[in-house]
Design a protein around this motif. Structure first.
Motif, PDB file in Angstrom:
ATOM      1  N   ILE A   2     -29.338 -59.093 -16.619  1.00 44.79           N
ATOM      2  CA  ILE A   2     -29.763 -57.688 -16.678  1.00 44.79           C
ATOM      3  C   ILE A   2     -30.985 -57.469 -15.802  1.00 44.79           C
ATOM      4  O   ILE A   2     -31.909 -58.265 -15.804  1.00 44.79           O
ATOM      5  CB  ILE A   2     -30.064 -57.276 -18.136  1.00 44.79           C
ATOM      6  N   SER A   3     -30.957 -56.425 -15.056  1.00 48.95           N
ATOM      7  CA  SER A   3     -32.005 -55.967 -14.122  1.00 48.95           C
ATOM      8  C   SER A   3     -32.098 -56.801 -12.841  1.00 48.95           C
ATOM      9  O   SER A   3     -33.018 -56.603 -12.063  1.00 48.95           O
ATOM     10  CB  SER A   3     -33.378 -55.840 -14.796  1.00 48.95           C
ATOM     11  N   ASP A   4     -31.165 -57.727 -12.623  1.00 47.79           N
ATOM     12  CA  ASP A   4     -31.106 -58.384 -11.316  1.00 47.79           C
ATOM     13  C   ASP A   4     -30.823 -57.327 -10.255  1.00 47.79           C
ATOM     14  O   ASP A   4     -30.180 -56.310 -10.535  1.00 47.79           O
ATOM     15  CB  ASP A   4     -29.968 -59.417 -11.260  1.00 47.79           C
ATOM     16  N   GLN A   5     -31.274 -57.589  -9.064  1.00 51.92           N
ATOM     17  CA  GLN A   5     -30.963 -56.718  -7.937  1.00 51.92           C
ATOM     18  C   GLN A   5     -29.617 -57.137  -7.354  1.00 51.92           C
ATOM     19  O   GLN A   5     -29.265 -58.309  -7.385  1.00 51.92           O
ATOM     20  CB  GLN A   5     -32.038 -56.842  -6.860  1.00 51.92           C
ATOM     21  N   ILE A   6     -28.891 -56.161  -6.820  1.00 47.92           N
ATOM     22  CA  ILE A   6     -27.620 -56.447  -6.166  1.00 47.92           C
ATOM     23  C   ILE A   6     -27.798 -56.199  -4.674  1.00 47.92           C
ATOM     24  O   ILE A   6     -28.285 -55.145  -4.266  1.00 47.92           O
ATOM     25  CB  ILE A   6     -26.491 -55.560  -6.735  1.00 47.92           C
ATOM     26  N   TRP A   7     -27.414 -57.191  -3.880  1.00 52.01           N
ATOM     27  CA  TRP A   7     -27.545 -57.124  -2.425  1.00 52.01           C
ATOM     28  C   TRP A   7     -26.186 -57.338  -1.769  1.00 52.01           C
ATOM     29  O   TRP A   7     -25.381 -58.146  -2.253  1.00 52.01           O
ATOM     30  CB  TRP A   7     -28.492 -58.215  -1.931  1.00 52.01           C
ATOM     31  N   LEU A   8     -25.956 -56.635  -0.671  1.00 57.28           N
ATOM     32  CA  LEU A   8     -24.796 -56.907   0.178  1.00 57.28           C
ATOM     33  C   LEU A   8     -25.271 -57.845   1.275  1.00 57.28           C
ATOM     34  O   LEU A   8     -26.211 -57.525   2.009  1.00 57.28           O
ATOM     35  CB  LEU A   8     -24.239 -55.620   0.793  1.00 57.28           C
ATOM     36  N   LEU A   9     -24.627 -58.990   1.374  1.00 57.96           N
ATOM     37  CA  LEU A   9     -24.956 -60.001   2.369  1.00 57.96           C
ATOM     38  C   LEU A   9     -23.805 -60.093   3.356  1.00 57.96           C
ATOM     39  O   LEU A   9     -22.644 -60.137   2.962  1.00 57.96           O
ATOM     40  CB  LEU A   9     -25.156 -61.347   1.664  1.00 57.96           C
ATOM     41  N   GLY A  10     -24.109 -60.105   4.649  1.00 51.48           N
ATOM     42  CA  GLY A  10     -23.070 -60.285   5.665  1.00 51.48           C
ATOM     43  C   GLY A  10     -22.868 -59.064   6.524  1.00 51.48           C
ATOM     44  O   GLY A  10     -23.840 -58.456   6.972  1.00 51.48           O
ATOM     45  N   VAL A  11     -21.613 -58.698   6.767  1.00 49.26           N
ATOM     46  CA  VAL A  11     -21.306 -57.568   7.649  1.00 49.26           C
ATOM     47  C   VAL A  11     -21.912 -56.295   7.058  1.00 49.26           C
ATOM     48  O   VAL A  11     -21.629 -55.938   5.915  1.00 49.26           O
ATOM     49  CB  VAL A  11     -19.781 -57.399   7.833  1.00 49.26           C
ATOM     50  N   PRO A  12     -22.754 -55.593   7.830  1.00 50.66           N
ATOM     51  CA  PRO A  12     -23.442 -54.409   7.295  1.00 50.66           C
ATOM     52  C   PRO A  12     -22.536 -53.183   7.197  1.00 50.66           C
ATOM     53  O   PRO A  12     -21.456 -53.137   7.778  1.00 50.66           O
ATOM     54  CB  PRO A  12     -24.555 -54.163   8.316  1.00 50.66           C
ATOM     55  N   GLU A 124     -37.365 -61.572  -5.404  1.00 49.98           N
ATOM     56  CA  GLU A 124     -37.096 -60.733  -4.234  1.00 49.98           C
ATOM     57  C   GLU A 124     -37.929 -61.156  -3.027  1.00 49.98           C
ATOM     58  O   GLU A 124     -37.414 -61.234  -1.910  1.00 49.98           O
ATOM     59  CB  GLU A 124     -37.354 -59.255  -4.540  1.00 49.98           C
ATOM     60  N   PHE A 125     -39.203 -61.441  -3.206  1.00 52.98           N
ATOM     61  CA  PHE A 125     -40.058 -61.834  -2.085  1.00 52.98           C
ATOM     62  C   PHE A 125     -39.544 -63.126  -1.455  1.00 52.98           C
ATOM     63  O   PHE A 125     -39.401 -63.216  -0.234  1.00 52.98           O
ATOM     64  CB  PHE A 125     -41.517 -61.998  -2.530  1.00 52.98           C
TER      65      PHE A 125
END
Length: 172
Positions: A2-12, A124-125
């Motif tokens: 819970i409260s983790d950040q979600i990131w898209l990695l790879g092709v933008p 995150e940092f």
């Protein structure tokens, strides 16, 4: 978690009307299920880029930076996020960037070299520093964009430009 950040990695996501050949609706589940079509050229596979992304992902997992990872392939970003919610029992709130591509392409475009990852907020940092270090080391920018957060609710919410695109309950 819970409260983790979600990131898209790879092709933008695409920022212009010049479409990236590595992402496509051609031959996609979306075309087959929604439009009853099985047609078109599949997305271009960039094996060098795929290798770079997979190597970075493995390093990040070994370093303890990533809580979870799921490939964005069959079904695109929307289906990937839904599968993550179903398998984890958590909800997710995603905010997609302004994009010139068609909405169906943004949500359901398929291709390789794209992964949704979850990162603990407190890391995150370290995550962003690792991205910068890897970019310098490989002379290739590794694209990653924070697109949302994991939530305790069993709801998948996807928005863009303050408009709701998807708002569905999910359960495992």
């Amino acid at each position: 978690s819970i409260s983790d950040q979600i990131w898209l990695l790879g092709v933008p996501f695409e920022k212009s009307n010049q479409l990236d050949e590595r992402i496509s609706l051609s031959g996609s589940s979306y075309l087959e299920v929604i439009h009853d079509l099985i047609t078109g050229r599949p997305p271009v596979t960039d094996l060098t880029f795929e290798s770079l992304i997979q190597e970075f992902l493995r390093k990040s997992i070994r370093s303890g930076l990533i809580s979870s990872a799921h490939d964005v392939s069959e079904g695109g970003v929307a289906i990937c996020a839904a599968e993550c919610c179903i398998s984890s029992g958590y909800g997710a709130h995603l905010t997609l960037p302004n994009d010139l591509a068609r909405l169906d392409r943004i949500l359901f475009g398929e291709g390789g070299s794209r992964i949704l990852v979850s990162i603990p907020k407190i890391k995150e940092f370290d995550w962003t520093q690792s991205l910068k270090k890897e970019t310098v080391h490989n002379n290739h920018q590794i694209f990653a964009l924070k697109v949302g957060e994991v939530h305790a609710s069993n709801n998948l919410l996807i928005t863009q430009n303050e408009s709701t695109l998807v708002d569905l309950p999910v359960s495992n």
